[in-house]
Design a protein around this motif. Structure first.
Motif, PDB file in Angstrom:
ATOM      1  N   VAL A 271     -26.718 -10.930  49.190  1.00 35.31           N
ATOM      2  CA  VAL A 271     -27.610 -12.076  49.352  1.00 35.31           C
ATOM      3  C   VAL A 271     -29.035 -11.695  48.959  1.00 35.31           C
ATOM      4  CG1 VAL A 271     -28.617 -13.676  51.020  1.00 35.31           C
ATOM      5  CG2 VAL A 271     -26.166 -13.183  51.085  1.00 35.31           C
ATOM      6  N   THR A 272     -29.480 -10.505  49.342  1.00 38.96           N
ATOM      7  CA  THR A 272     -30.815 -10.040  48.978  1.00 38.96           C
ATOM      8  C   THR A 272     -30.961  -9.955  47.464  1.00 38.96           C
ATOM      9  OG1 THR A 272     -31.021  -8.785  51.043  1.00 38.96           O
ATOM     10  CG2 THR A 272     -32.468  -8.153  49.223  1.00 38.96           C
ATOM     11  N   ALA A 273     -29.951  -9.400  46.790  1.00 39.50           N
ATOM     12  CA  ALA A 273     -30.002  -9.284  45.334  1.00 39.50           C
ATOM     13  C   ALA A 273     -29.961 -10.649  44.665  1.00 39.50           C
ATOM     14  CB  ALA A 273     -28.844  -8.416  44.843  1.00 39.50           C
ATOM     15  N   LEU A 274     -29.192 -11.573  45.216  1.00 37.36           N
ATOM     16  CA  LEU A 274     -29.097 -12.915  44.651  1.00 37.36           C
ATOM     17  C   LEU A 274     -30.445 -13.631  44.740  1.00 37.36           C
ATOM     18  CD1 LEU A 274     -26.695 -14.521  43.420  1.00 37.36           C
ATOM     19  CD2 LEU A 274     -26.461 -15.651  45.649  1.00 37.36           C
ATOM     20  N   ARG A 275     -31.142 -13.446  45.853  1.00 34.38           N
ATOM     21  CA  ARG A 275     -32.469 -14.061  46.018  1.00 34.38           C
ATOM     22  C   ARG A 275     -33.474 -13.512  45.012  1.00 34.38           C
ATOM     23  NH1 ARG A 275     -32.910 -17.006  50.713  1.00 34.38           N
ATOM     24  NH2 ARG A 275     -31.550 -16.414  52.470  1.00 34.38           N
ATOM     25  N   ALA A 276     -33.320 -12.261  44.631  1.00 31.96           N
ATOM     26  CA  ALA A 276     -34.322 -11.598  43.792  1.00 31.96           C
ATOM     27  C   ALA A 276     -34.287 -12.066  42.342  1.00 31.96           C
ATOM     28  CB  ALA A 276     -34.114 -10.082  43.851  1.00 31.96           C
ATOM     29  N   LEU A 277     -33.218 -12.723  41.926  1.00 28.45           N
ATOM     30  CA  LEU A 277     -33.115 -13.198  40.550  1.00 28.45           C
ATOM     31  C   LEU A 277     -33.816 -14.531  40.370  1.00 28.45           C
ATOM     32  CD1 LEU A 277     -29.400 -12.308  39.721  1.00 28.45           C
ATOM     33  CD2 LEU A 277     -31.463 -11.127  38.918  1.00 28.45           C
ATOM     34  N   ASP A 278     -34.105 -14.855  39.138  1.00 29.20           N
ATOM     35  CA  ASP A 278     -34.581 -16.196  38.770  1.00 29.20           C
ATOM     36  C   ASP A 278     -34.171 -16.438  37.326  1.00 29.20           C
ATOM     37  OD1 ASP A 278     -36.464 -14.890  37.082  1.00 29.20           O
ATOM     38  OD2 ASP A 278     -38.010 -14.948  38.621  1.00 29.20           O
ATOM     39  N   GLY A 279     -34.557 -17.583  36.796  1.00 33.07           N
ATOM     40  CA  GLY A 279     -34.122 -17.935  35.455  1.00 33.07           C
ATOM     41  C   GLY A 279     -34.564 -16.942  34.390  1.00 33.07           C
ATOM     42  N   THR A 280     -35.791 -16.470  34.490  1.00 30.72           N
ATOM     43  CA  THR A 280     -36.307 -15.517  33.508  1.00 30.72           C
ATOM     44  C   THR A 280     -35.563 -14.196  33.588  1.00 30.72           C
ATOM     45  OG1 THR A 280     -38.506 -16.529  33.595  1.00 30.72           O
ATOM     46  CG2 THR A 280     -38.353 -14.293  32.713  1.00 30.72           C
ATOM     47  N   LYS A 281     -35.355 -13.704  34.805  1.00 28.81           N
ATOM     48  CA  LYS A 281     -34.632 -12.449  34.971  1.00 28.81           C
ATOM     49  C   LYS A 281     -33.186 -12.579  34.505  1.00 28.81           C
ATOM     50  CE  LYS A 281     -37.500 -10.878  38.831  1.00 28.81           C
ATOM     51  NZ  LYS A 281     -37.545 -10.622  40.303  1.00 28.81           N
ATOM     52  N   LEU A 282     -32.578 -13.724  34.754  1.00 28.67           N
ATOM     53  CA  LEU A 282     -31.203 -13.917  34.306  1.00 28.67           C
ATOM     54  C   LEU A 282     -31.097 -13.855  32.790  1.00 28.67           C
ATOM     55  CD1 LEU A 282     -29.868 -16.733  36.662  1.00 28.67           C
ATOM     56  CD2 LEU A 282     -28.961 -14.412  36.454  1.00 28.67           C
ATOM     57  N   ALA A 283     -32.087 -14.410  32.095  1.00 32.17           N
ATOM     58  CA  ALA A 283     -32.061 -14.350  30.632  1.00 32.17           C
ATOM     59  C   ALA A 283     -32.075 -12.898  30.160  1.00 32.17           C
ATOM     60  CB  ALA A 283     -33.250 -15.114  30.057  1.00 32.17           C
ATOM     61  N   ASP A 284     -32.852 -12.062  30.825  1.00 34.35           N
ATOM     62  CA  ASP A 284     -32.879 -10.645  30.467  1.00 34.35           C
ATOM     63  C   ASP A 284     -31.575  -9.950  30.831  1.00 34.35           C
ATOM     64  OD1 ASP A 284     -35.432 -10.788  29.429  1.00 34.35           O
ATOM     65  OD2 ASP A 284     -36.411 -10.201  31.295  1.00 34.35           O
ATOM     66  N   VAL A 285     -30.988 -10.341  31.953  1.00 35.62           N
ATOM     67  CA  VAL A 285     -29.724  -9.744  32.391  1.00 35.62           C
ATOM     68  C   VAL A 285     -28.626 -10.023  31.371  1.00 35.62           C
ATOM     69  CG1 VAL A 285     -27.859  -9.973  34.084  1.00 35.62           C
ATOM     70  CG2 VAL A 285     -30.221  -9.683  34.860  1.00 35.62           C
ATOM     71  N   PHE A 286     -28.491 -11.256  30.947  1.00 34.96           N
ATOM     72  CA  PHE A 286     -27.417 -11.606  30.010  1.00 34.96           C
ATOM     73  C   PHE A 286     -27.684 -11.036  28.616  1.00 34.96           C
ATOM     74  CE2 PHE A 286     -26.803 -15.372  32.969  1.00 34.96           C
ATOM     75  CZ  PHE A 286     -25.705 -14.807  33.579  1.00 34.96           C
ATOM     76  N   GLY A 287     -28.932 -11.050  28.202  1.00 35.28           N
ATOM     77  CA  GLY A 287     -29.314 -10.387  26.970  1.00 35.28           C
ATOM     78  C   GLY A 287     -28.610 -10.887  25.730  1.00 35.28           C
ATOM     79  N   GLU A 288     -28.353  -9.964  24.811  1.00 40.65           N
ATOM     80  CA  GLU A 288     -27.795 -10.288  23.508  1.00 40.65           C
ATOM     81  C   GLU A 288     -26.396  -9.711  23.339  1.00 40.65           C
ATOM     82  OE1 GLU A 288     -30.669  -8.636  20.828  1.00 40.65           O
ATOM     83  OE2 GLU A 288     -31.837 -10.488  20.765  1.00 40.65           O
ATOM     84  N   GLU A 289     -25.608 -10.391  22.540  1.00 38.06           N
ATOM     85  CA  GLU A 289     -24.317  -9.835  22.144  1.00 38.06           C
ATOM     86  C   GLU A 289     -24.525  -8.766  21.073  1.00 38.06           C
ATOM     87  OE1 GLU A 289     -20.052 -11.243  20.178  1.00 38.06           O
ATOM     88  OE2 GLU A 289     -21.563 -12.745  20.681  1.00 38.06           O
ATOM     89  N   SER A 290     -25.445  -9.021  20.165  1.00 37.78           N
ATOM     90  CA  SER A 290     -25.869  -8.078  19.141  1.00 37.78           C
ATOM     91  C   SER A 290     -27.284  -8.490  18.747  1.00 37.78           C
ATOM     92  CB  SER A 290     -24.917  -8.107  17.939  1.00 37.78           C
ATOM     93  OG  SER A 290     -24.860  -9.407  17.377  1.00 37.78           O
ATOM     94  N   PRO A 291     -28.022  -7.657  18.039  1.00 36.11           N
ATOM     95  CA  PRO A 291     -29.409  -8.000  17.729  1.00 36.11           C
ATOM     96  C   PRO A 291     -29.563  -9.382  17.095  1.00 36.11           C
ATOM     97  CG  PRO A 291     -28.984  -5.715  17.178  1.00 36.11           C
ATOM     98  CD  PRO A 291     -27.654  -6.318  17.560  1.00 36.11           C
ATOM     99  N   GLY A 292     -30.352 -10.218  17.759  1.00 36.86           N
ATOM    100  CA  GLY A 292     -30.610 -11.561  17.259  1.00 36.86           C
ATOM    101  C   GLY A 292     -29.568 -12.591  17.640  1.00 36.86           C
ATOM    102  N   ARG A 293     -28.524 -12.173  18.369  1.00 44.44           N
ATOM    103  CA  ARG A 293     -27.455 -13.103  18.759  1.00 44.44           C
ATOM    104  C   ARG A 293     -27.359 -13.115  20.282  1.00 44.44           C
ATOM    105  NH1 ARG A 293     -22.327 -11.574  15.992  1.00 44.44           N
ATOM    106  NH2 ARG A 293     -22.688 -13.239  14.478  1.00 44.44           N
ATOM    107  N   PRO A 294     -27.937 -14.140  20.957  1.00 45.57           N
ATOM    108  CA  PRO A 294     -27.869 -14.197  22.426  1.00 45.57           C
ATOM    109  C   PRO A 294     -26.435 -14.235  22.908  1.00 45.57           C
ATOM    110  CG  PRO A 294     -29.439 -15.806  21.559  1.00 45.57           C
ATOM    111  CD  PRO A 294     -28.669 -15.280  20.383  1.00 45.57           C
ATOM    112  N   LEU A 295     -26.174 -13.582  24.028  1.00 47.77           N
ATOM    113  CA  LEU A 295     -24.818 -13.614  24.585  1.00 47.77           C
ATOM    114  C   LEU A 295     -24.458 -15.015  25.046  1.00 47.77           C
ATOM    115  CD1 LEU A 295     -22.282 -12.029  25.484  1.00 47.77           C
ATOM    116  CD2 LEU A 295     -23.417 -11.699  27.698  1.00 47.77           C
TER     117      LEU A 295
END
Length: 331
Positions: A271-295
């Protein structure tokens, strides 16, 4: 989705996954476009096959043997030229098969960000079409099935998710009525006493339920998708390619929401870790499948954050009603 039974996995411990409430589901998708973001820190980088244009892959070992082991998905058990074994979920012609593999990668990356190590390690990889087909030809009918199933990029690369192999994979049939009768009181009734072994499993199931809602995974209880690593004893949450559909299936999400509202015991760390995320952080977490290609497309990232916040609100209702000690009863 019994695709990766006796297959996917990394050395996971019995942390847990979580399902939350299902009302806020709008688009958890695998379609669309988004601005490129960074790969999660410490996640293996996507490497490129020489001569391909931006497909994630291993530049070294190539598949030498392959066997189809999937049911609802096209899934291959691979042996690479260096002896490494793994599960490969390539892009395929099955329903949503051109994108389902991304759910495995996204679920692993999110679990890692939440401190959960029971989601099998899944990384983006691509193999040359000819090499992968030749490996499939080592199994009877494998090459013919490969030709029917696989989607390749114009440059001849076959993209997919490469998932660690687990030697001692033991299914936990949590979907069976006899098992439900055991584990539901552990997380739905705060008066139920728990032994050490029961507490470990209860923590995992409570978290799994919430996590599955957050990622909009509709296919946890079809059989074979919860397991235990016989070597480590860790509870594993496998076959996550039913997650991040665009839009997600409303009926499973509604059922998940109802379950979250009934759960009275949650993991404090989760629950603590879930609270610490937000939309911006999630975008960084998911990242890219390959350079220039968002996952994932931005719509999927946004929808995931909507469900994350909905889960937190549902948990806060329990906290207000029952207090922290009762609600955050698991580590």
């Amino acid at each position: 989705m019994r695709a990766s039974r006796r297959s996917c996995g990394s050395k996971c411990s019995s942390a847990a996954l979580v399902l939350t409430f299902a009302a806020c589901t709008q688009g958890a998708g695998l379609e669309g476009t988004a601005e490129p973001t960074l790969l999660p820190r410490n996640d293996p980088p996507a490497l490129l096959v020489p001569g391909t244009s931006g497909s994630p892959a291993t530049t070294g070992p190539l598949p030498v043997r392959a066997k189809s082991i999937g049911h609802t998905s096209y899934v291959l058990k691979l042996t690479l030229s260096d002896g490494m074994r793994g599960v490969f979920k390539p892009r395929s012609r099955r329903p949503f098969g051109d994108r389902r593999y991304r759910g495995e990668i996204a679920a692993y990356r999110l679990a890692k960000a939440l401190g959960l190590d029971n989601v099998p390690r899944a990384v983006p990889r691509a193999f040359p079409l000819a090499s992968l087909r030749a490996a499939c030809a080592t199994s009877p009918g494998g090459a013919e099935q490969f030709d029917r199933e696989v989607l390749a990029d114009p440059d001849g690369a076959v993209r997919g998710a490469f998932i660690d192999w687990i030697d001692d994979y033991r299914e936990l049939p949590v979907e069976r009525s006899s098992w439900r009768a055991r584990w539901q009181p552990w997380i739905l009734d705060s008066r139920t006493r728990l032994g050490e072994k029961e507490r470990t499993l209860a923590t995992a199931i409570s978290t799994m339920v919430v996590f599955d809602y957050v990622i909009a995974n509709w296919d946890r209880y079809s059989g074979g998708n919860v397991a235990q690593d016989g070597d480590s004893g860790s509870v594993l949450f496998v076959d996550n390619d039913g997650a991040f559909y665009e839009p997600p299936r409303p009926e499973p999400l509604a059922r998940q929401f109802g379950m979250v509202l009934r759960i009275v015991r949650f993991s404090r760390r989760f629950v603590t870790a879930l609270r610490a995320l937000d939309g911006t952080k999630l975008a960084d977490v998911f990242g890219e499948e390959s350079p220039g290609r968002p996952l994932l497309p931005q719509s999927a990232v946004t929808a995931t954050d909507v469900r994350r916040r909905s889960a937190i609100r549902a948990i806060d209702v329990h906290l207000a009603a029952r207090g922290e000690r009762t609600t955050l009863a698991f580590d």
